[in-house]
Design an enzyme around this catalytic site. Structure first.
Site, mmCIF file in Angstrom:
data_model
loop_
_atom_site.group_PDB
_atom_site.id
_atom_site.type_symbol
_atom_site.label_atom_id
_atom_site.label_comp_id
_atom_site.label_asym_id
_atom_site.label_seq_id
_atom_site.Cartn_x
_atom_site.Cartn_y
_atom_site.Cartn_z
ATOM 1 C CG ASP A 1 -2.017 -1.034 1.152
ATOM 2 O OD1 ASP A 1 -2.280 -1.540 0.049
ATOM 3 O OD2 ASP A 1 -2.588 -1.360 2.215
ATOM 4 C CD GLN B 1 -7.270 24.665 -31.520
ATOM 5 O OE1 GLN B 1 -7.825 24.039 -32.419
ATOM 6 N NE2 GLN B 1 -7.819 25.698 -30.948
ATOM 7 N N GLY C 1 8.260 13.908 -32.682
ATOM 8 C CA GLY C 1 8.350 13.280 -34.006
ATOM 9 C C GLY C 1 9.490 12.272 -34.039
ATOM 10 C CD GLU D 1 6.456 -1.158 -5.230
ATOM 11 O OE1 GLU D 1 5.635 -0.815 -4.379
ATOM 12 O OE2 GLU D 1 7.650 -0.790 -5.235
HETATM 13 N N1 CAA Z 1 -3.199 -4.564 4.165
HETATM 14 C C1 CAA Z 1 -3.129 -5.539 5.105
HETATM 15 N N2 CAA Z 1 -3.647 -6.777 4.897
HETATM 16 C C2 CAA Z 1 -4.250 -7.026 3.703
HETATM 17 C C3 CAA Z 1 -4.338 -6.042 2.690
HETATM 18 C C4 CAA Z 1 -3.790 -4.758 2.962
HETATM 19 N N3 CAA Z 1 -3.845 -3.799 2.053
HETATM 20 N N4 CAA Z 1 -4.962 -6.569 1.614
HETATM 21 C C5 CAA Z 1 -5.260 -7.854 1.945
HETATM 22 N N5 CAA Z 1 -4.831 -8.110 3.195
HETATM 23 C C6 CAA Z 1 -4.979 -9.355 3.952
HETATM 24 C C7 CAA Z 1 -6.427 -9.800 3.990
HETATM 25 O O1 CAA Z 1 -7.139 -9.138 5.030
HETATM 26 C C8 CAA Z 1 -6.294 -11.282 4.243
HETATM 27 O O2 CAA Z 1 -5.930 -11.509 5.582
HETATM 28 P P1 CAA Z 1 -6.919 -12.174 6.655
HETATM 29 O O3 CAA Z 1 -7.269 -13.509 6.089
HETATM 30 O O4 CAA Z 1 -6.107 -12.204 7.895
HETATM 31 O O5 CAA Z 1 -8.110 -11.256 6.711
HETATM 32 C C9 CAA Z 1 -5.044 -11.635 3.440
HETATM 33 O O6 CAA Z 1 -4.307 -10.415 3.270
HETATM 34 C C10 CAA Z 1 -5.376 -12.202 2.076
HETATM 35 O O7 CAA Z 1 -6.098 -11.244 1.371
HETATM 36 P P2 CAA Z 1 -6.862 -11.592 0.018
HETATM 37 O O8 CAA Z 1 -7.775 -12.761 0.238
HETATM 38 O O9 CAA Z 1 -7.448 -10.321 -0.501
HETATM 39 O O10 CAA Z 1 -5.660 -12.084 -0.894
HETATM 40 P P3 CAA Z 1 -5.632 -12.545 -2.405
HETATM 41 O O11 CAA Z 1 -4.879 -13.811 -2.505
HETATM 42 O O12 CAA Z 1 -7.000 -12.473 -3.014
HETATM 43 O O13 CAA Z 1 -4.646 -11.442 -3.080
HETATM 44 C C11 CAA Z 1 -4.090 -9.411 -4.216
HETATM 45 C C12 CAA Z 1 -4.891 -10.119 -3.104
HETATM 46 C C13 CAA Z 1 -4.485 -7.958 -4.067
HETATM 47 C C14 CAA Z 1 -4.421 -9.903 -5.603
HETATM 48 C C15 CAA Z 1 -2.563 -9.596 -3.930
HETATM 49 O O14 CAA Z 1 -2.157 -10.908 -4.206
HETATM 50 C C16 CAA Z 1 -1.726 -8.630 -4.726
HETATM 51 O O15 CAA Z 1 -1.562 -7.462 -4.327
HETATM 52 N N6 CAA Z 1 -1.120 -9.087 -5.857
HETATM 53 C C17 CAA Z 1 -0.134 -8.306 -6.564
HETATM 54 C C18 CAA Z 1 1.233 -8.595 -6.010
HETATM 55 C C19 CAA Z 1 2.179 -7.458 -6.188
HETATM 56 O O16 CAA Z 1 1.834 -6.283 -6.136
HETATM 57 N N7 CAA Z 1 3.452 -7.792 -6.356
HETATM 58 C C20 CAA Z 1 4.492 -6.825 -6.453
HETATM 59 C C21 CAA Z 1 5.742 -7.360 -5.843
HETATM 60 S S1 CAA Z 1 7.006 -6.185 -5.441
HETATM 61 C C22 CAA Z 1 7.599 -5.587 -6.904
HETATM 62 O O17 CAA Z 1 6.864 -5.264 -7.763
HETATM 63 C C23 CAA Z 1 9.037 -5.480 -7.179
HETATM 64 C C24 CAA Z 1 9.756 -4.362 -6.598
HETATM 65 O O18 CAA Z 1 10.688 -4.597 -5.862
HETATM 66 C C25 CAA Z 1 9.466 -2.959 -6.963
#
Ligand code: CAA
Length: 384
Positions: free
Chosen positions: A242, A281, A341, A365
């Protein structure tokens, strides 16, 4: 409601802008062309306190928070997106989860050195078989006395082969059906036995940043390096993202601002049909749209940063900021090349680099599709 930056934030912005214009931008083309990891710049950022925005003063940071971070980060990204992502990951994906979930000993051990830039950080969630479906990760950890033994392969780890300390998400419960509930987070040092970083990826853009695989072969991690509670690692990963998504949204702002600046200059300088192309424009409208969309995205980014600083819910707002800013910035880069261009397609002009760099903002991310999913889930839950 006040849309002006405070005096303190304006000073941070001015400091970041000076460094960006005088030291980072002049080297950005070289950093890109020769894939030079921006180690020297990271040291300068550390001297200015730019690696400790999220670290409380008590642990050697400034504790100024996410709004201050995005204010400086936009300027760094405007000059060099490779440096920008390295700075963003260090602050948002490494310092932040240690502050939010670390115990006192972990905070004392890692935060002061991370804030000073003596240690570089990385965050490792993705695996070859689990990208968007992050909870499907398979790297395992089994307990042996006071040690956890990690086995598996991670990939696409920003700063993976330069990091001294990495937050690594692994499965401490072997039952794959548990998905998210079987995941835990560890603080892994690069010197731990069984840790090895792989060859860096040869990427389309942000070529100066490091993106590597990690190989964990019976990697032994002291039990005291478990971050947060066992089985709560996925929540830590999501909470951290987040914040990270606000950072990538900010990277998008920086690249888009660079595109707009370059397009404005070129539109004034380049003459066709006997007058500057900016007098037409068609070219004016493109710039007007770029500027308007950029301002709108910046407000979303600032709102998400403020909510995170206030400790209020912000997962949806961070996803909205990333979705809006990254799609806006990709459009801006396309239009900046269009305004240039043919020369915009050559390495003689920086828009060619912006066009390559910006593509990643819709991928890492959380892809654009994942941001839609996160936002839609919040809407369906009945929130605002
Ligand atoms: N904050 C805290 N907890 C959270 C949350 C949040 N924002 N969102 C979900 N959770 C918790 C849920 O509450 C749940 O926990 P509980 O069972 O205890 O309630 C648990 O996480 C599982 O949640 P979901 O059932 O929603 O999980 P999901 O399997 O459906 O996945 C998803 C959700 C949003 C698709 C997630 O898998 C996701 O974000 N996927 C993308 C992954 C990603 O962004 N990867 C990037 C990696 S880093 C990178 O890019 C490289 C770099 O270094 C820059």
């Amino acid at each position: 409601m006040d849309f002006e930056l405070s005096e303190d934030l304006r000073m941070i912005q001015a400091t970041a802008r000076k460094l960006a214009d005088e030291e980072i931008a002049p080297r950005a083309a070289q950093v890109d062309e020769h894939k030079i990891f921006p180690m020297e710049t990271m040291k300068k950022l550390a001297e200015l306190g730019f690696l400790g925005f999220l670290v409380p003063e008590k642990y050697g940071g400034s504790g100024l928070g996410n709004l201050a971070l995005v204010t400086a980060l936009e300027e760094v990204n405007r000059a060099c997106a490779s440096t920008g992502v390295t700075m963003s990951v260090h602050n948002s994906l490494v310092c932040s989860p240690i502050v939010r979930f670390g115990n006192e000993a972990q905070k004392q051990k890692y935060l002061p050195r991370l804030a000073k830039g003596e240690l570089l950080g990385a965050y490792s969630l993705t695996e070859p078989c689990s990208g968007s479906d992050a909870a499907a990760l398979m790297t395992s950890a089994r307990r042996e006395g006071d040690t956890w033994v990690l086995n598996g392969t991670k990939n696409f780890v920003t700063t993976g082969s330069y990091a001294d300390v990495l937050i690594v998400f692994v499965r401490t419960n072997p039952d794959l059906a548990l998905k998210a509930k079987g995941v835990s987070a560890f603080l892994v040092e690069k010197t731990f036995p069984g840790f090895k970083a792989g060859k860096p990826e040869d990427k389309c853009g942000i070529r100066g940043s490091d993106t590597s695989s990690l190989f964990l072969e019976d990697c032994r991690v002291p039990a005291e390096n478990l971050l947060g509670e066992e089985g709560k690692g996925f929540n830590i990963a999501m909470d951290t993202l987040d914040g990270g998504r606000i950072g990538i949204a900010t990277q998008s702002l920086g690249i888009a601002q660079a595109c707009l600046d370059a397009a404005r200059k070129y539109a004034r300088d380049r003459k066709q049909f006997g007058k500057p192309i900016g007098d037409f424009q068609a070219i004016q409208w493109k710039q007007a749209e770029m500027a308007t969309e950029l301002e709108a995205a910046r407000l979303l980014v600032q709102r998400a940063a403020i909510l995170r600083d206030q400790g209020r819910p912000h997962a949806k707002e961070a996803a909205m900021a990333k979705l809006a800013a990254s799609t806006m910035a990709n459009r801006a880069a396309k239009e900046a090349v269009q305004i240039h261009g043919g020369v915009g397609y050559t390495r003689d002009f920086p828009v060619e680099r912006y066009f390559r760099d910006v593509r990643i903002t819709e991928l890492y991310e959380g892809t654009t599709e994942i941001q839609h999913l996160v936002i839609a889930r919040h809407l369906l839950k009945g929130g605002k």
